[in-house]
Design an enzyme around this catalytic site. Structure first.
Site, PDB file in Angstrom:
ATOM      1  N   VAL A 274      40.595  29.300  25.894  1.00  0.00           N
ATOM      2  CA  VAL A 274      41.836  28.768  25.309  1.00  0.00           C
ATOM      3  C   VAL A 274      41.561  28.276  23.888  1.00  0.00           C
ATOM      4  CG1 VAL A 274      43.616  26.975  25.487  1.00  0.00           C
ATOM      5  CG2 VAL A 274      42.809  28.131  27.551  1.00  0.00           C
ATOM      6  N   CYS A 275      40.397  27.702  23.673  1.00  0.00           N
ATOM      7  CA  CYS A 275      40.060  27.093  22.381  1.00  0.00           C
ATOM      8  C   CYS A 275      40.262  28.036  21.195  1.00  0.00           C
ATOM      9  CB  CYS A 275      38.635  26.545  22.398  1.00  0.00           C
ATOM     10  SG  CYS A 275      38.362  25.276  23.649  1.00  0.00           S
TER      11      CYS A 275
END
Length: 188
Positions: A47-48
């Site tokens: 997700v980062c």
């Protein structure tokens, strides 16, 4: 204890930024400026990179608003550089990444997950006086929206520049604001 309205603590972290050598960043570097501290769990994750890229797409807008941006994880500045050099998404991000392998900065903002040594997915907006004006913390699997962050910063800047005014829900730049008073009680 609430963190909104509190003053950031002194810090010194080594940064990596595209096109620059490693350099140190301290609280004095942001004195008199707006700043975003964008904490994320770890380099080389899932997700980062999507949310860091999204924030990178808003960086020019934020710079135009006088806002500096720092991505922060408990990785080292060396790891940040390696991620930048190997990821298409991260490789185009123009803002600085702070290494926080000793966890001091992450701890001072209260977003260290001690059991894993990773940071929460958290955003802090700091005003020119070093006072935290906005906080957003989401769960591991929920990415943030940089356009909404820009909207919130515009609202915080408006309120700072216009004492006695507040921005209602969904306020957009140029929209109507409110002047809190007894006249409004029960009428909204």
């Amino acid at each position: 204890m609430g963190i909104v309205g509190s003053t950031i603590k002194p810090f010194q972290n080594t940064a990596f930024q595209q096109g620059k050598d490693f350099f140190d960043v301290t609280e004095t570097d942001i004195a008199g400026k707006w700043a975003v501290f964008f904490f994320y769990p770890a380099d080389f994750t899932f997700v980062c990179p999507t949310e860091l890229e999204d924030l990178g797409e808003q960086y020019e807008t934020l710079q135009g608003m006088g806002v500096e941006v720092f991505g922060v994880s408990t990785d080292t500045h060396f790891s940040h550089k390696a991620w930048h050099d190997t990821s298409d998404k991260i490789g185009k991000i123009p803002y600085a990444f702070l290494g926080d392998q000793n966890h001091k900065l992450t701890n001072s903002f209260g977003v260290l997950r001690e059991e894993s040594g990773l940071a929460d997915r958290a955003t802090f907006v700091v005003d020119p006086d070093g006072v935290i004006q906005l906080v957003e913390i989401t769960s591991e699997g929920v990415g943030r929206n940089a356009k909404e962050l820009v909207r919130k910063i515009k609202a915080a800047q408006y309120v700072r520049a216009h004492p006695g005014q507040v921005c209602p829900a969904k306020w957009e730049e140029g929209g109507e604001t409110l002047a809190p008073s007894l006249d409004l009680v029960g009428k909204l």
